[in-house]
Enzyme design. Structure first.
Site, PDB file in Angstrom:
ATOM      1  CE1 TYR A 157      -4.063   2.367   0.896  1.00 19.75           C
ATOM      2  CE2 TYR A 157      -2.867   3.009   2.742  1.00 19.75           C
ATOM      3  CZ  TYR A 157      -3.798   3.086   1.476  1.00 19.75           C
ATOM      4  OH  TYR A 157      -4.967   4.240   1.722  1.00 19.75           O
ATOM      5  CE  LYS A 161      -3.308   4.779  -1.747  1.00 14.75           C
ATOM      6  NZ  LYS A 161      -4.456   5.214  -2.374  1.00 14.75           N
TER       7      LYS A 161
HETATM    8  P1  NAP Z   1     -12.936   3.170   0.836  1.00 21.30           P
HETATM    9  O1  NAP Z   1     -14.760   3.374   2.252  1.00 21.30           O
HETATM   10  O2  NAP Z   1     -13.094   1.555   1.371  1.00 21.30           O
HETATM   11  O3  NAP Z   1     -14.036   3.612  -0.425  1.00 21.30           O
HETATM   12  C1  NAP Z   1     -13.094   2.656  -1.491  1.00 21.30           C
HETATM   13  C2  NAP Z   1     -14.080   3.083  -2.750  1.00 21.30           C
HETATM   14  O4  NAP Z   1     -13.745   2.657  -4.033  1.00 21.30           O
HETATM   15  C3  NAP Z   1     -15.590   2.437  -3.256  1.00 21.30           C
HETATM   16  O5  NAP Z   1     -16.249   3.690  -3.420  1.00 21.30           O
HETATM   17  C4  NAP Z   1     -15.095   1.198  -3.852  1.00 21.30           C
HETATM   18  O6  NAP Z   1     -15.718   0.422  -4.606  1.00 21.30           O
HETATM   19  C5  NAP Z   1     -13.932   2.161  -4.844  1.00 21.30           C
HETATM   20  N1  NAP Z   1     -13.126   0.594  -5.241  1.00 21.30           N
HETATM   21  C6  NAP Z   1     -12.210  -0.101  -5.132  1.00 21.30           C
HETATM   22  N2  NAP Z   1     -11.622  -0.395  -6.082  1.00 21.30           N
HETATM   23  C7  NAP Z   1     -11.886  -0.195  -6.860  1.00 21.30           C
HETATM   24  C8  NAP Z   1     -11.534  -0.451  -8.080  1.00 21.30           C
HETATM   25  N3  NAP Z   1     -10.770  -1.431  -8.994  1.00 21.30           N
HETATM   26  N4  NAP Z   1     -12.062   0.400  -9.043  1.00 21.30           N
HETATM   27  C9  NAP Z   1     -13.526   1.537  -8.838  1.00 21.30           C
HETATM   28  N5  NAP Z   1     -13.489   1.411  -8.167  1.00 21.30           N
HETATM   29  C10 NAP Z   1     -12.794   0.585  -6.812  1.00 21.30           C
HETATM   30  O7  NAP Z   1     -12.734   3.540   1.542  1.00 21.30           O
HETATM   31  P2  NAP Z   1     -11.860   5.609   1.145  1.00 21.30           P
HETATM   32  O8  NAP Z   1     -11.479   4.962   3.256  1.00 21.30           O
HETATM   33  O9  NAP Z   1     -12.778   6.120   1.366  1.00 21.30           O
HETATM   34  O10 NAP Z   1     -10.819   5.403   1.250  1.00 21.30           O
HETATM   35  C11 NAP Z   1     -10.731   5.967  -0.313  1.00 21.30           C
HETATM   36  C12 NAP Z   1      -9.309   6.874  -1.502  1.00 21.30           C
HETATM   37  O11 NAP Z   1      -8.155   6.901   0.189  1.00 21.30           O
HETATM   38  C13 NAP Z   1      -8.374   5.531  -1.051  1.00 21.30           C
HETATM   39  O12 NAP Z   1      -7.237   5.784  -2.196  1.00 21.30           O
HETATM   40  C14 NAP Z   1      -7.491   5.799   0.057  1.00 21.30           C
HETATM   41  O13 NAP Z   1      -6.189   4.659   0.475  1.00 21.30           O
HETATM   42  C15 NAP Z   1      -7.196   6.829   0.578  1.00 21.30           C
HETATM   43  N6  NAP Z   1      -7.303   6.798   1.711  1.00 21.30           N
HETATM   44  C16 NAP Z   1      -8.143   6.339   2.559  1.00 21.30           C
HETATM   45  C17 NAP Z   1      -7.337   6.930   4.127  1.00 21.30           C
HETATM   46  C18 NAP Z   1      -7.998   6.459   5.488  1.00 21.30           C
HETATM   47  O14 NAP Z   1      -7.783   6.840   6.523  1.00 21.30           O
HETATM   48  N7  NAP Z   1      -9.471   5.940   4.948  1.00 21.30           N
HETATM   49  C19 NAP Z   1      -6.554   7.219   4.422  1.00 21.30           C
HETATM   50  C20 NAP Z   1      -5.192   7.742   3.966  1.00 21.30           C
HETATM   51  C21 NAP Z   1      -5.484   7.484   2.099  1.00 21.30           C
HETATM   52  P3  NAP Z   1     -17.330  -0.236  -3.634  1.00 21.30           P
HETATM   53  O15 NAP Z   1     -17.976  -0.016  -3.058  1.00 21.30           O
HETATM   54  O16 NAP Z   1     -17.803  -0.789  -5.500  1.00 21.30           O
HETATM   55  O17 NAP Z   1     -15.900  -1.529  -3.465  1.00 21.30           O
END
Ligand code: NAP
Length: 249
Positions: A157, A161
Site C-alpha cells: 500500500y 501511494k
Molecule cells: P473505502 O471506504 O474502502 O471506499 C473505497 C471506494 O473505492 C469504494 O467506492 C469502492 O467501490 C471503490 N473501489 C475499490 N476498488 C475499485 C476499483 N477497482 N475500481 C473502481 N472503484 C473501486 O475507502 P476510503 O477510506 O474512502 O479511501 C478512499 C481513498 O483514500 C483510497 O485511495 C485510500 O487509499 C485513500 N486513503 C484513505 C485513508 C483512510 O484513512 N480511510 C487514508 C489515506 C488514504 P465499491 O464500494 O464498489 O467496493
C-alpha cells in the site's frame, strides 16, 4: 458561494467513504458528477438519486474497474459523450491488502499496484486528450501519509501511494504549460469502512499519535478537494496536501 458551478468531475470509487463525501460536497457546490465504483451497485444508485434530487446537478454512477486500462478508457469516453467535458479528475479508488512482507503474496502486491497505482495512470491517460483540447483541467490523486512515512504491514500500500506522488509531480511538469494542474492529497487516519477494519487498540495507537487527537472525517478530505478542484487554486500544481491532523508534522 458555489465554487464548481458548470464544471464536470470524474471521481473514482465514490460509492462510499471519502469518494462519496467528495461527490456530495462537489454536488453541493454545483458540480456535475460522473463517478465509478467496483461492486456497490445499490449504494451507487442511491447516491446518484440523492444528489440529483438534493442539488439538481447531473450525476451518473458507472460500474467500472479503475484497474483495467480498456474499461477506464470506455468509462471516460462515456463521460465525454454524456457530459461534454471533464474539468476535474479525482483518482480516489483504493484498497488495502495488508500483510507483513514475510507473508505477502504476489497477488496481494499486484492487486494493490493495479487498483491503487495503475488506476491513476489509466484514468489520467484516458482523460488527457479532453484536458489538452480544453486547455484546462485539475487532477487530484489520493495518496496517503503512509506513502510518505511507510507503515509496517503495508509495504504494498505504501509503495503504491508513494508511486502516486512521483507520477503526479511528473504530470504537473508535463502538463503545466497546457494549464492542466495535478496535485496530491495525503489523508491521514480518516474514519471510513477502510479504517473500520482496525481494532480498538490499533485505533487508539493511531489517534494517540495525531496532534489533533482524533481521526479525520471524509468531509475533511472533500473540503481539500474543493480547494484543489476550484479556481481558488489556479496557481497550485505538483503539490502534496496532507490532511492528517498534523500526523506528518
Ligand atoms: P473505502 O471506504 O474502502 O471506499 C473505497 C471506494 O473505492 C469504494 O467506492 C469502492 O467501490 C471503490 N473501489 C475499490 N476498488 C475499485 C476499483 N477497482 N475500481 C473502481 N472503484 C473501486 O475507502 P476510503 O477510506 O474512502 O479511501 C478512499 C481513498 O483514500 C483510497 O485511495 C485510500 O487509499 C485513500 N486513503 C484513505 C485513508 C483512510 O484513512 N480511510 C487514508 C489515506 C488514504 P465499491 O464500494 O464498489 O467496493
Amino acid at each position: 458561494m458555489k465554487l464548481l458551478v458548470d464544471k464536470t468531475a470524474i471521481i473514482t470509487g465514490a460509492s462510499r467513504g471519502i469518494g462519496k463525501a467528495i461527490a456530495e460536497k462537489f454536488a453541493e457546490n454545483g458540480c456535475n458528477i460522473a463517478f465509478s465504483y467496483a461492486n456497490s451497485v445499490e449504494k451507487a444508485n442511491a447516491l446518484e438519486s440523492e444528489l440529483i434530487s438534493k442539488y439538481n446537478v447531473k450525476v451518473r454512477g458507472f460500474q467500472s474497474n479503475a484497474a483495467d486500462f480498456d474499461s477506464s478508457q470506455a468509462f471516460v469516453d462515456s463521460v465525454v459523450s454524456e457530459f461534454g467535458q471533464i474539468d476535474i479528475l479525482i483518482n480516489n479508488a483504493g484498497i488495502t491488502r495488508d500483510n507483513l512482507l514475510m507473508r505477502m503474496s504476489e497477488d496481494q502486491w499486484d492487486e494493490i499496484m493495479n487498483v491503487n497505482l495503475k488506476s491513476v495512470f489509466n484514468l489520467t491517460k484516458a482523460s488527457l486528450r479532453t484536458f489538452l483540447k480544453q486547455k484546462s483541467g485539475s487532477i487530484i490523486n489520493m495518496s496517503s501519509v503512509v506513502g510518505v512515512m511507510g507503515n509496517a504491514g503495508q509495504s504494498n500500500y505504501a509503495a503504491s501511494k508513494a508511486g502516486i506522488v512521483g507520477f503526479s509531480k511528473s504530470i504537473a511538469k508535463e502538463l503545466g504549460s497546457r494549464n492542466v494542474r495535478c496535485n496530491v492529497i495525503a489523508p491521514g487516519f480518516i474514519e471510513t469502512e477502510m479504517t473500520a477494519e482496525l481494532g480498538d487498540d490499533a485505533l487508539k495507537k493511531w489517534t494517540d499519535g495525531i496532534p489533533l487527537k482524533r481521526g479525520g472525517q471524509p468531509d475533511d478530505v472533500a473540503n481539500a478537494c474543493i480547494y484543489l478542484a476550484s479556481d481558488m487554486s489556479t496557481y497550485v500544481t505538483g503539490q502534496v496536501l496532507s490532511v492528517c491532523g498534523g500526523m506528518l508534522v
